[in-house]
Structures are given as structure tokens and as C-alpha cells.
Design a protein around this motif. Structure first.
Motif: not given
Length: 354
Positions: A31-38, A160-170, A205-214
Motif C-alpha cells: 500500500g505504501t513505500q514504507a511497507q516494503l520490506t526493502k 527494482v522499485f516502482g509504484g504510482n503514489i498518486l493513483n494506485r493503478d496498473g 493481477y488487478v490493482n484496485a486502488n490497493l498498492w502504490s509501491a512495488s
């Protein structure tokens, strides 16, 4: 490995997968960057690499090679022998997005116009904010990036780190191939594949407003050398989605969800039956580490300890094959059998709740 992913789903989404070649990788969607284990590193091997503006040998530099048309030089049959990919481009003027336009410049600069992206941001140790790092849409490879070392360097792990923190989408998903060279020239013919099809979870997988960090974490199965004497490391990022928050493969399918594209030719590489992905990832950081940076022996879920999750996996592997389900992680003496020797080593290393 699906069992491990199901347990991790309680706090987000995570999993372990096998890359196409010997290396393995794990992935996380949170859900957030802080929740990533790395977290992004400011001390890895490529931290502080500066942008290179011209092709050729690189001296502790990183280069966006998308705009030079180099992806054409991979084909035919080097990157994508199944589909005989000649070009990274998917021309938006074509219904099926598979026609190369005249001139290599269109849709090939590696970043969406107007967002100011540059590959130097991948080596600054910072996750970043906004849409900074959004790659080029409508390109089979939405970015081709190369890291060049000043001297041969052993590599043990790539993150590799990624993620859309504005819109939790594909755009939070990512999907890429890794190639390396050891000749110091950066010439395409000298590159060999390290891992193909590294991705954040399963297609569909569908990112239904769940994840902003990968996160994806690629290494050799024993935590040792992934690439010996590497002089150049090249990563090719695919488009990943279709504006519906759905993780989509980069090959044209029967497109049953999109009648307008059902007339397009189905490509052999397709796995999901959908229109090919045309929406690109947002990539935040790329970290490269030496061998031995982390040793994942016995840690089936990559959480830094040997606990009951790992013990349950060991029990499934005991007296079985080391080639399935990540069981090679428990082969302490590397004799291709999970037996009492391995159990003794594992039991002595237990660090989590007993």
C-alpha cells in the motif's frame, strides 16, 4: 509458492518466483513505500552513477538507450525469438500498435513527455514522488537503460522499485528483462541474458486502488554471484497495463475485452488473451549489489529470518526434489537432496518464533 504469497497477502502482496534462467526473484506489492520490506539504497554499486549522453563504453554511468533505436539491433531473434521482435516501437497510428513508424525517434525516448524523467534518478537512493519516473507508453519496451562500470564488477543482486503514489493503478506493476556484458564495449552483440520476464506477481493481477509501491529482488538462488566480471548491465522494461489497473502482458491476444482490437493478429508470446499492454510503469529506483550482500539460504519468504513459515516450507521439501517450490533454498550441502544434514543446519539457524 502460492501458499507463501497467500500468507503474505495478509499484510500486502508478496511472492517468490523463478526467473526464466537460473536466477530467482521475489516481488512485493504494498500500500505504501514504507511497507516494503526493502528500501532504496544509497550505498549500492550504481549509486551516484551519472547520466551518459552518448552511446559507447560507460565509466560508472547510466544511459537511457531508448532514444537511440538500439532496441532494433537486438532483432531478429535475440531478445524475442518467439515473436521476432525487431523494434521497441508500437505506433499509436496503428490500431494494433505493432507497426514501426518512419524514424526511430517517435515514442522511443524512454519517458513520457512533460514529466522530466532521467535515468540518473534511478541511482540516487530515493523512492521519489509524484509521477517522476513514468516510462514511455505505447512502446513494447518502455525503457532501455544501461549501467556501465569502470572496471569488471561482480554482481549478486538487482532490485527494482516502482509504484504510482498518486493513483494506485496498473503503473505500479513492473516487468523487465536483464542482460549483461563482460567486454566493456557496450556493444549489443556481446550481451547475454541474465533473467527474462521478471515481474511483480502474475499477469492478470488487478490493482484496485490497493498498492502504490512495488519491488522485485533478483539474485542467484544461493545469494552468490549473479554476473561475474560485469562491465555493462542492461534492463529492458515492458509496458504493463491498459488503463484498467490490470497487469497485462506485452503481446497481442484475442482482445475479447476490446472488440475494436479483435481483428489484430494474435502474437505467439501472448499469455492472457487480452490486448497488449500499452501503459508503462513508474520506476523509482534501481539498486545493484555485490555477491554476498544477502544470503537467502533457508529463508523461503525473504523476510530476513528462519521462522515457522520457512519451517513449513522445509517440511514440504524434506526428502523431495530440490527443483520445485524453492526447495533448493534448503539444500545446505548442495547435494540435490533435502535430508537430515540440511535439517540440522536449518534447525540450528531458526531465529523466529519456535
Amino acid at each position: 509458492m502460492k501458499r507463501i504469497a497467500a500468507l503474505a497477502a495478509l499484510v500486502g502482496m508478496a511472492g517468490v518466483a523463478s526467473a526464466t534462467l537460473t536466477p530467482i526473484y521475489f516481488w512485493e506489492l504494498k500500500g505504501t513505500q514504507a511497507q516494503l520490506t526493502k528500501q532504496p539504497s544509497a550505498t549500492d554499486l550504481v549509486n551516484g552513477f551519472t547520466d551518459a549522453s552518448l552511446p559507447g563504453p560507460l565509466n560508472n554511468q547510466v544511459m537511457n538507450e531508448s532514444g537511440y533505436g538500439y532496441a532494433d539491433e537486438f532483432g531478429p531473434g535475440i531478445i524475442d525469438p518467439t515473436n521476432q521482435l525487431y523494434s521497441m516501437l508500437m505506433y499509436t497510428g496503428s490500431l494494433c500498435l505493432d507497426v514501426q513508424p518512419p524514424g526511430i525517434g517517435q515514442n522511443s525516448d524512454g519517458f513520457l513527455p512533460g514529466y522530466g524523467g532521467n535515468v540518473g534518478q534511478f541511482t540516487d537512493g530515493v523512492f521519489g514522488g509524484g509521477l517522476y519516473g513514468i516510462l514511455r507508453d505505447y512502446a513494447r519496451y518502455s525503457l532501455v537503460v544501461r549501467f556501465g562500470f569502470s572496471q569488471p564488477t561482480d554482481i549478486g543482486k538487482i532490485r527494482v522499485f516502482g509504484g504510482n503514489i498518486l493513483n494506485r493503478d496498473g503503473r505500479t506493476f513492473h516487468h523487465y528483462d536483464v542482460y549483461a556484458s563482460t567486454d566493456g564495449l557496450g556493444a549489443y552483440g556481446s550481451f547475454f541474458p541474465v533473467a527474462l520476464g521478471v515481474k511483480t506477481g502474475e499477469i492478470a493481477y488487478v490493482n484496485a486502488n490497493l498498492w502504490s509501491a512495488s519491488l522485485t529482488d533478483l539474485s542467484n538462488y544461493d545469494g552468490k554471484t549473479l554476473v561475474a566480471g560485469c562491465t555493462d548491465l542492461r534492463i529492458l522494461f515492458y509496458c504493463v497495463s491498459n488503463t484498467q489497473a490490470l497487469f497485462t502482458d506485452p503481446y497481442q491476444g484475442t482482445a475479447q475485452e476490446d472488440p475494436a482490437h479483435q481483428a489484430c493478429e494474435v502474437e505467439p508470446g501472448d499469455v492472457d488473451g487480452r490486448r497488449k499492454a500499452f501503459e508503462a510503469s513508474i520506476i523509482r529506483e534501481i539498486d545493484v549489489f555485490p555477491p554476498g550482500f544477502e544470503t537467502p539460504w533457508g529463508d523461503i519468504d525473504y523476510d530476513g529470518d528462519h521462522d515457522m513459515v520457512d519451517a513449513a516450507a522445509f517440511q514440504r521439501c524434506f526428502a523431495g526434489s530440490t527443483t520445485t517450490g524453492g526447495c533448493f533454498r534448503f539444500d545446505y550441502d548442495e547435494n540435490a537432496v533435502i535430508n537430515g544434514v540440511d535439517f540440522a543446519a536449518f534447525a540450528a539457524s531458526m531465529t523466529g518464533p519456535q
